[in-house]
Design an enzyme around this catalytic site. Structure first.
Site, PDB file in Angstrom:
ATOM      1  CG  ASP A   1       0.335   3.952   4.372  1.00  0.00           C
ATOM      2  OD1 ASP A   1      -0.771   3.722   3.854  1.00  0.00           O
ATOM      3  OD2 ASP A   1       0.942   3.137   5.091  1.00  0.00           O
TER       4      ASP A   1
ATOM      5  CG  ASP B   1       9.241   0.409  12.521  1.00  0.00           C
ATOM      6  OD1 ASP B   1       9.495   1.107  11.513  1.00  0.00           O
ATOM      7  OD2 ASP B   1       8.482  -0.577  12.483  1.00  0.00           O
TER       8      ASP B   1
ATOM      9  CG  ASP C   1      -0.207  -0.457   2.471  1.00  0.00           C
ATOM     10  OD1 ASP C   1       0.980  -0.118   2.629  1.00  0.00           O
ATOM     11  OD2 ASP C   1      -0.819  -1.164   3.287  1.00  0.00           O
TER      12      ASP C   1
HETATM   13  P1  ATP Z   1       4.287  -3.761   5.341  1.00  0.00           P
HETATM   14  O1  ATP Z   1       3.256  -2.812   4.789  1.00  0.00           O
HETATM   15  O2  ATP Z   1       5.134  -4.454   4.348  1.00  0.00           O
HETATM   16  O3  ATP Z   1       3.694  -4.670   6.334  1.00  0.00           O
HETATM   17  P2  ATP Z   1       5.252  -1.425   6.641  1.00  0.00           P
HETATM   18  O4  ATP Z   1       6.598  -1.071   7.202  1.00  0.00           O
HETATM   19  O5  ATP Z   1       4.713  -0.544   5.560  1.00  0.00           O
HETATM   20  O6  ATP Z   1       5.362  -2.906   6.173  1.00  0.00           O
HETATM   21  P3  ATP Z   1       2.921  -0.703   8.087  1.00  0.00           P
HETATM   22  O7  ATP Z   1       2.277  -1.397   9.233  1.00  0.00           O
HETATM   23  O8  ATP Z   1       2.193  -0.488   6.828  1.00  0.00           O
HETATM   24  O9  ATP Z   1       4.251  -1.514   7.821  1.00  0.00           O
HETATM   25  O10 ATP Z   1       3.462   0.684   8.663  1.00  0.00           O
HETATM   26  C1  ATP Z   1       3.733   1.809   7.871  1.00  0.00           C
HETATM   27  C2  ATP Z   1       4.875   2.612   8.482  1.00  0.00           C
HETATM   28  O11 ATP Z   1       4.541   3.032   9.794  1.00  0.00           O
HETATM   29  C3  ATP Z   1       6.181   1.834   8.665  1.00  0.00           C
HETATM   30  O12 ATP Z   1       6.966   1.822   7.505  1.00  0.00           O
HETATM   31  C4  ATP Z   1       6.837   2.576   9.781  1.00  0.00           C
HETATM   32  O13 ATP Z   1       7.449   3.764   9.296  1.00  0.00           O
HETATM   33  C5  ATP Z   1       5.658   2.967  10.645  1.00  0.00           C
HETATM   34  N1  ATP Z   1       5.395   1.966  11.702  1.00  0.00           N
HETATM   35  C6  ATP Z   1       4.604   0.882  11.621  1.00  0.00           C
HETATM   36  N2  ATP Z   1       4.592   0.202  12.776  1.00  0.00           N
HETATM   37  C7  ATP Z   1       5.377   0.879  13.620  1.00  0.00           C
HETATM   38  C8  ATP Z   1       5.769   0.703  14.976  1.00  0.00           C
HETATM   39  N3  ATP Z   1       5.339  -0.344  15.684  1.00  0.00           N
HETATM   40  N4  ATP Z   1       6.600   1.611  15.528  1.00  0.00           N
HETATM   41  C9  ATP Z   1       7.033   2.682  14.816  1.00  0.00           C
HETATM   42  N5  ATP Z   1       6.720   2.889  13.546  1.00  0.00           N
HETATM   43  C10 ATP Z   1       5.896   2.023  12.941  1.00  0.00           C
HETATM   44 MG    MG Z   2       2.706  -0.686   4.667  1.00  0.00          MG
END
Ligand code: ATP
Ligand code: MG
Length: 455
Positions: A78, A152, A76
């Site tokens: 964001d 993170d 996705d």
């Molecule tokens: P994926 O979409 O492949 O699962 P992602 O890193 O994009 O991985 P998301 O849950 O979509 O995961 O989160 C979007 C963004 O939000 C992350 O890239 C990170 O910058 C931030 N994020 C997500 N979870 C956390 C967390 N637990 N602590 C701090 N930042 C976070």
């Molecule tokens: Mg994501």
């Protein structure tokens, strides 16, 4: 516009943020990285353009930028902005606010829904934690450098501007990605204490992207693993599900074990009882997902918990219980016990039960029963499950082979394939019990209507 500019000038610094000095990001020009605006979804691109046109900052952020830099396909896109949720909402006709404490905006761009998040402030400003230091609130607005610092991992704090095609890199994420390193931002112990799920994310992202976990990021995980017990169950469930459907489940499992994290999830107990079956299933799922196919959560959890159900089922049968009610009892006991550790949502639990309940029915190949099983909405998932049981040596391969042939046969051949039923009296008796069992399943299925298909 003028009002907005005035408001910005007099806006409180960082909306609750402290007067900490903003960190300047490295600006990576388009000629130094491979990400192009065409790779960004049309909706998120338009959202960024519109917000920027209205005088706000707006970037595609997080996982999408990271994935594009590694050549992976993002799940996705964001958008992060300095517009407040209300301001952002006013920029899009078809948009609404989501969430109560930290509001985000969902903007409908054609059929795409784009999630727009206002830059968040430092976690220290949120200041509300539980007894173990876990952050309970994360709802303070901030400036962009604070937003980057509360993410993170360094590779997740990258901001792509679809207009200029520049990447803003606050924590050397691009360099880390090039060196295949997953590094947490800030002090690892503090960051895990604030949110223990980050330990699971470290495992998943390193497995998915083939990264080494930086030694300092990795070191505290083992001793801090127990903190995961305080995290609300649905969050752990979501993260485990993401691991299982990442296309790298086997790798995740091995890293979870290496890091001493396996106990927290249902994975450890499950593996003790059906290692071969589970590993086969996960390897199969990984392959499916890498080929772009899907795998239903119900199927995966049915696999993980089958060892326990099977053991309980056998035990009840040995105690003299009839197989069908025994299975029903075993399923309820296992799902109930499981819910104390990791809550599986009701709809998924309903689907899991159906996959299990079809297993003994797949063994009955006489009379009209086989037709009923074939027409069952979960037949495909139950058949895949049967295949795995055979591959694990739990049942004979002859059974799934028969079902494969039965599926492919025409009506006449199907009729010839059916095994002869037992005597009249026995059949009636058996049919009654089976009817009861399938009736119970059907009413269960009704309760869980609106189901998505398992495959
Ligand atoms: P994926 O979409 O492949 O699962 P992602 O890193 O994009 O991985 P998301 O849950 O979509 O995961 O989160 C979007 C963004 O939000 C992350 O890239 C990170 O910058 C931030 N994020 C997500 N979870 C956390 C967390 N637990 N602590 C701090 N930042 C976070
Ligand atoms: Mg994501």
């Amino acid at each position: 516009m003028i009002r907005r500019i005035i408001r910005r000038i007099f806006r409180k610094p960082g909306r609750g943020a402290s007067a900490r000095r903003a960190v300047e990001p490295a600006v990576i020009p388009p000629e130094s990285h491979p990400v192009r605006r065409e790779q960004i979804s049309p909706g998120s691109r338009r959202v960024c353009e519109t917000l920027q046109h209205q005088g706000y900052k707006a970037y595609v952020v997080g996982g999408a930028v990271r994935d594009l830099l590694t050549g992976a396909t993002p799940k996705d896109f964001d958008v992060a902005t300095d517009a407040t949720p209300d301001e952002a909402r006013r920029c899009f006709r078809r948009s609404h606010l989501i969430g109560r404490r930290f509001q985000i905006v969902h903007a409908m761009m054609g059929r795409e829904i784009v999630e727009i998040t206002t830059f968040r402030g430092s976690e220290k400003d949120a200041a509300k934690t539980d007894a173990h230091g876990r952050l309970l609130r994360d709802n303070v607005f901030g400036d962009q450098s604070e937003d980057a610092a509360r993410r993170d991992f360094t590779i997740n704090a990258l901001y792509f501007d679809p207009v200029t095609e520049q990447i803003l890199d606050y924590h050397h994420g691009v360099a880390d990605l090039r060196q295949k390193t997953l590094r947490i931002i800030g002090d690892p112990k503090i960051r895990y204490r604030e949110d223990p799920v980050r330990m699971l994310r470290a495992v998943r992202l390193s497995a998915k992207l083939g990264l080494f976990i930086d030694p300092e990021t990795r070191a505290p995980i083992r001793e801090m693993a127990a903190l995961l017990a305080n995290v609300p169950a649905p969050r752990v469930f979501d993260e485990i599900l993401k691991m299982l459907t990442s296309g790298h489940a086997i790798k995740c499992l091995s890293v979870l074990r290496d890091e001493g994290l396996q106990q927290l999830s249902l994975l450890d107990a499950a593996l003790n009882e059906g290692e071969k079956f589970i590993l086969l299933a996960l390897a199969d799922t990984d392959q499916r997902i890498r080929k772009g196919k899907t795998s239903s959560p119900a199927f995966l959890f049915a696999v993980l918990l089958w060892g326990k159900v099977n053991a309980a089922w056998r035990r009840l049968c040995e105690e003299g219980e009839h197989p069908n009610p025994a299975l029903s009892q075993a399923m309820s006991d296992v799902l109930h016990a499981q819910n104390e550790k990791l809550v599986i949502n009701r709809r998924i639990a309903g689907d899991i039960r159906e996959i299990w309940a079809l297993q003994p029915r797949l063994e009955q190949r006489s009379g009209k029963r086989a037709y009923g099983v074939l027409a069952h909405p979960r037949f495909r998932a139950a058949y895949d499950f049967l295949l795995l049981r055979a591959a694990a040596g739990e049942i004979s391969q002859e059974l799934p082979d028969w079902w494969l042939a039965f599926q492919e046969a025409d009506a006449k051949k199907r009729a010839d394939m059916l095994l002869p039923g037992g005597g009249k009296k026995r059949r009636r008796k058996r049919r009654k019990t089976e009817n009861q069992a399938s009736h119970a399943e059907e009413s269960h299925a009704e309760k869980n209507s609106a189901k998505e298909d398992g495959d």
